[in-house]
Design an enzyme around this catalytic site. Structure first.
Site, PDB file in Angstrom:
ATOM      1  N   ILE A 136       0.825  -1.209   0.000  1.00 36.51           N
ATOM      2  CA  ILE A 136       0.000   0.000   0.000  1.00 36.51           C
ATOM      3  C   ILE A 136       0.866   1.269   0.000  1.00 36.51           C
ATOM      4  CG2 ILE A 136      -0.284   0.362   2.501  1.00 36.51           C
ATOM      5  CD1 ILE A 136      -3.324   0.517   1.970  1.00 36.51           C
ATOM      6  N   HIS A 150       5.715 -11.867   6.059  1.00 33.51           N
ATOM      7  CA  HIS A 150       5.601 -11.384   4.678  1.00 33.51           C
ATOM      8  C   HIS A 150       6.983 -11.125   4.116  1.00 33.51           C
ATOM      9  CE1 HIS A 150       5.338  -7.948   7.438  1.00 33.51           C
ATOM     10  NE2 HIS A 150       5.994  -7.252   6.525  1.00 33.51           N
TER      11      HIS A 150
HETATM   12  P1  AMP Z   1       7.039  -4.564   7.618  1.00 33.21           P
HETATM   13  O1  AMP Z   1       7.658  -3.301   8.121  1.00 33.21           O
HETATM   14  O2  AMP Z   1       8.029  -5.511   7.026  1.00 33.21           O
HETATM   15  O3  AMP Z   1       6.123  -5.213   8.636  1.00 33.21           O
HETATM   16  O4  AMP Z   1       6.163  -4.120   6.377  1.00 33.21           O
HETATM   17  C1  AMP Z   1       4.774  -4.050   6.386  1.00 33.21           C
HETATM   18  C2  AMP Z   1       4.360  -3.551   5.029  1.00 33.21           C
HETATM   19  O5  AMP Z   1       2.981  -3.768   4.883  1.00 33.21           O
HETATM   20  C3  AMP Z   1       4.624  -2.057   4.798  1.00 33.21           C
HETATM   21  O6  AMP Z   1       5.456  -1.887   3.671  1.00 33.21           O
HETATM   22  C4  AMP Z   1       3.216  -1.482   4.576  1.00 33.21           C
HETATM   23  O7  AMP Z   1       3.190  -0.457   3.627  1.00 33.21           O
HETATM   24  C5  AMP Z   1       2.449  -2.713   4.113  1.00 33.21           C
HETATM   25  N1  AMP Z   1       1.015  -2.706   4.359  1.00 33.21           N
HETATM   26  C6  AMP Z   1       0.386  -2.436   5.530  1.00 33.21           C
HETATM   27  N2  AMP Z   1      -0.950  -2.534   5.391  1.00 33.21           N
HETATM   28  C7  AMP Z   1      -1.165  -2.903   4.100  1.00 33.21           C
HETATM   29  C8  AMP Z   1      -2.335  -3.175   3.336  1.00 33.21           C
HETATM   30  N3  AMP Z   1      -3.555  -3.096   3.857  1.00 33.21           N
HETATM   31  N4  AMP Z   1      -2.180  -3.516   2.035  1.00 33.21           N
HETATM   32  C9  AMP Z   1      -0.949  -3.583   1.494  1.00 33.21           C
HETATM   33  N5  AMP Z   1       0.188  -3.346   2.155  1.00 33.21           N
HETATM   34  C10 AMP Z   1       0.086  -3.005   3.444  1.00 33.21           C
END
Ligand code: AMP
Length: 115
Positions: free
Chosen positions: A34, A102
């Site tokens: 996102i 992820h």
């Molecule tokens: P991390 O810091 O590795 O936990 O990364 C989490 C990632 O999830 C970040 O890059 C956010 O931008 C992404 N993110 C959070 N919520 C969403 C969502 N609803 N859809 C897509 N990406 C998301």
């Protein structure tokens, strides 16, 4: 399948909140981040809720292999030709913000916003 009702990525798996999906199969889902750092930035997540990489056990080895092997396939599908970066943040010191395992896969021409 393991799910956490409070987990945002489990909600994406369940179709309760939208995502720009690029791939789904029995084991994983992939969708655009996102807040992308790079021209192409997708997240590959397991369907089952695993909070972080440090929670995996040997039984998850095929799942992890599948996630990694998917990265070049997705980048090719999305037109990335100049290489890409894969990243898994784990726990607070690892910079993990979403508590569902992820893998970030980022590519496209530089400069990038970060990374
Ligand atoms: P991390 O810091 O590795 O936990 O990364 C989490 C990632 O999830 C970040 O890059 C956010 O931008 C992404 N993110 C959070 N919520 C969403 C969502 N609803 N859809 C897509 N990406 C998301």
């Amino acid at each position: 399948m393991n799910a956490d009702p409070n987990c945002i990525f489990c909600k994406i798996v369940a179709g309760q909140i939208p995502a720009r999906k690029v791939h789904e199969d029995d084991l994983v889902l992939a969708f655009h981040d996102i807040a992308p750092w790079a021209p192409v930035h997708v997240l590959v997540i397991p369907r089952q809720h695993i909070a972080m990489l440090s929670d995996v056990t040997p039984e998850h080895t095929p799942l992890l292999g599948h996630m990694l092997a998917l990265a070049p396939v997705l980048m090719k599908q999305l037109g990335v030709t100049g290489g890409f970066r894969t990243l898994i943040n784990t726990g607070p010191d690892g910079g993990q913000e979403v508590g569902h395992l992820h893998m970030h896969v980022m590519g496209g021409p530089r400069p990038w916003k970060k990374g």
